[in-house]
Design a protein around this motif. Structure first.
Motif, PDB file in Angstrom:
ATOM      1  N   ALA A  28       0.838  -1.203   0.000  1.00  0.00           N
ATOM      2  CA  ALA A  28       0.000   0.000   0.000  1.00  0.00           C
ATOM      3  C   ALA A  28       0.875   1.256   0.000  1.00  0.00           C
ATOM      4  O   ALA A  28       0.603   2.213  -0.737  1.00  0.00           O
ATOM      5  N   LEU A  29       1.924   1.244   0.792  1.00  0.00           N
ATOM      6  CA  LEU A  29       2.833   2.387   0.855  1.00  0.00           C
ATOM      7  C   LEU A  29       3.557   2.579  -0.477  1.00  0.00           C
ATOM      8  O   LEU A  29       3.665   3.700  -0.979  1.00  0.00           O
ATOM      9  N   SER A  30       4.012   1.493  -1.083  1.00  0.00           N
ATOM     10  CA  SER A  30       4.688   1.569  -2.382  1.00  0.00           C
ATOM     11  C   SER A  30       3.751   2.095  -3.461  1.00  0.00           C
ATOM     12  O   SER A  30       4.134   2.937  -4.273  1.00  0.00           O
ATOM     13  N   THR A  31       2.507   1.615  -3.462  1.00  0.00           N
ATOM     14  CA  THR A  31       1.530   2.066  -4.449  1.00  0.00           C
ATOM     15  C   THR A  31       1.214   3.542  -4.268  1.00  0.00           C
ATOM     16  O   THR A  31       1.129   4.294  -5.241  1.00  0.00           O
ATOM     17  N   TYR A  32       1.069   3.980  -3.030  1.00  0.00           N
ATOM     18  CA  TYR A  32       0.777   5.387  -2.753  1.00  0.00           C
ATOM     19  C   TYR A  32       1.902   6.285  -3.252  1.00  0.00           C
ATOM     20  O   TYR A  32       1.665   7.291  -3.925  1.00  0.00           O
ATOM     21  N   PHE A  33       3.133   5.917  -2.949  1.00  0.00           N
ATOM     22  CA  PHE A  33       4.254   6.744  -3.381  1.00  0.00           C
ATOM     23  C   PHE A  33       4.441   6.682  -4.890  1.00  0.00           C
ATOM     24  O   PHE A  33       4.859   7.655  -5.512  1.00  0.00           O
ATOM     25  N   MET A  34       4.108   5.549  -5.515  1.00  0.00           N
ATOM     26  CA  MET A  34       4.179   5.465  -6.969  1.00  0.00           C
ATOM     27  C   MET A  34       3.167   6.439  -7.582  1.00  0.00           C
ATOM     28  O   MET A  34       3.468   7.129  -8.556  1.00  0.00           O
ATOM     29  N   PHE A  35       1.988   6.508  -6.987  1.00  0.00           N
ATOM     30  CA  PHE A  35       0.974   7.456  -7.437  1.00  0.00           C
ATOM     31  C   PHE A  35       1.485   8.892  -7.309  1.00  0.00           C
ATOM     32  O   PHE A  35       1.365   9.692  -8.237  1.00  0.00           O
ATOM     33  N   LEU A  36       2.055   9.209  -6.151  1.00  0.00           N
ATOM     34  CA  LEU A  36       2.583  10.565  -5.957  1.00  0.00           C
ATOM     35  C   LEU A  36       3.679  10.893  -6.962  1.00  0.00           C
ATOM     36  O   LEU A  36       3.718  11.995  -7.510  1.00  0.00           O
ATOM     37  N   GLU A  37       4.574   9.925  -7.210  1.00  0.00           N
ATOM     38  CA  GLU A  37       5.663  10.158  -8.152  1.00  0.00           C
ATOM     39  C   GLU A  37       5.144  10.367  -9.562  1.00  0.00           C
ATOM     40  O   GLU A  37       5.636  11.217 -10.296  1.00  0.00           O
ATOM     41  N   LEU A  38       4.148   9.596  -9.965  1.00  0.00           N
ATOM     42  CA  LEU A  38       3.629   9.706 -11.326  1.00  0.00           C
ATOM     43  C   LEU A  38       2.758  10.938 -11.536  1.00  0.00           C
ATOM     44  O   LEU A  38       2.809  11.560 -12.587  1.00  0.00           O
ATOM     45  N   ARG A  39       1.952  11.275 -10.557  1.00  0.00           N
ATOM     46  CA  ARG A  39       0.975  12.335 -10.742  1.00  0.00           C
ATOM     47  C   ARG A  39       1.402  13.700 -10.227  1.00  0.00           C
ATOM     48  O   ARG A  39       1.056  14.713 -10.804  1.00  0.00           O
ATOM     49  N   LYS A  41       4.748  14.636  -8.744  1.00  0.00           N
ATOM     50  CA  LYS A  41       6.162  14.797  -8.415  1.00  0.00           C
ATOM     51  C   LYS A  41       6.632  16.235  -8.622  1.00  0.00           C
ATOM     52  O   LYS A  41       7.252  16.826  -7.743  1.00  0.00           O
ATOM     53  N   VAL A  42       6.323  16.795  -9.773  1.00  0.00           N
ATOM     54  CA  VAL A  42       6.778  18.154 -10.088  1.00  0.00           C
ATOM     55  C   VAL A  42       6.111  19.174  -9.173  1.00  0.00           C
ATOM     56  O   VAL A  42       6.773  20.066  -8.637  1.00  0.00           O
ATOM     57  N   GLU A  43       4.810  19.029  -8.987  1.00  0.00           N
ATOM     58  CA  GLU A  43       4.070  19.964  -8.144  1.00  0.00           C
ATOM     59  C   GLU A  43       4.568  19.929  -6.697  1.00  0.00           C
ATOM     60  O   GLU A  43       4.769  20.978  -6.071  1.00  0.00           O
ATOM     61  N   LEU A  44       4.787  18.723  -6.164  1.00  0.00           N
ATOM     62  CA  LEU A  44       5.281  18.615  -4.784  1.00  0.00           C
ATOM     63  C   LEU A  44       6.704  19.156  -4.661  1.00  0.00           C
ATOM     64  O   LEU A  44       7.053  19.768  -3.657  1.00  0.00           O
ATOM     65  N   HIS A  45       7.521  18.937  -5.681  1.00  0.00           N
ATOM     66  CA  HIS A  45       8.879  19.477  -5.645  1.00  0.00           C
ATOM     67  C   HIS A  45       8.836  20.999  -5.658  1.00  0.00           C
ATOM     68  O   HIS A  45       9.590  21.657  -4.931  1.00  0.00           O
ATOM     69  N   ARG A  46       7.947  21.565  -6.455  1.00  0.00           N
ATOM     70  CA  ARG A  46       7.813  23.013  -6.527  1.00  0.00           C
ATOM     71  C   ARG A  46       7.332  23.582  -5.189  1.00  0.00           C
ATOM     72  O   ARG A  46       7.797  24.626  -4.742  1.00  0.00           O
TER      73      ARG A  46
END
Length: 105
Positions: A28-39, A41-46
């Motif tokens: 579940a944790l891996s899937t959640y972070f994969m979602f964050l990375e794919l969708r 990533k740029v926005e969270l980095h900004r």
């Protein structure tokens, strides 16, 4: 969440839990972070100045787990491009052309 946090959680908090529970939580944790990375990533980095990465590294991910099949919906411009191209192909496709022809007088 850092890798050290994941190590502490899985190594101390869930140490005595059944292996199925640990597997489900790590997936579940891996899937959640994969979602964050794919969708996002740029926005969270900004917003934060940090790059989103899964705290469970490749060496500690559960074995035998299937990769999550995430489906990212297309954007509006991509949908428009699809239907524009599709409409253009209809004029030249094999089955459409014979029915669109008119018989000569």
């Amino acid at each position: 969440m850092e890798p050290a946090d994941a190590d502490m959680y899985f190594g101390k908090v869930l140490r005595n839990s059944p292996s199925g529970t640990r597997l489900a939580r790590s997936q579940a944790l891996s899937t959640y972070f994969m979602f964050l990375e794919l969708r996002h990533k740029v926005e969270l980095h900004r917003m934060t100045g940090r790059v989103v990465e899964c705290p469970i590294d490749e060496m500690n991910r559960p074995r035998g787990a299937k990769d999550a099949q995430l489906r990212i919906p297309p954007s509006e411009p991509e949908v428009g491009k699809l239907f524009t191209g599709w409409g253009g192909e209809l004029a030249t496709c094999r089955k459409f052309a014979p029915t669109a022809r008119t018989t000569p007088p």
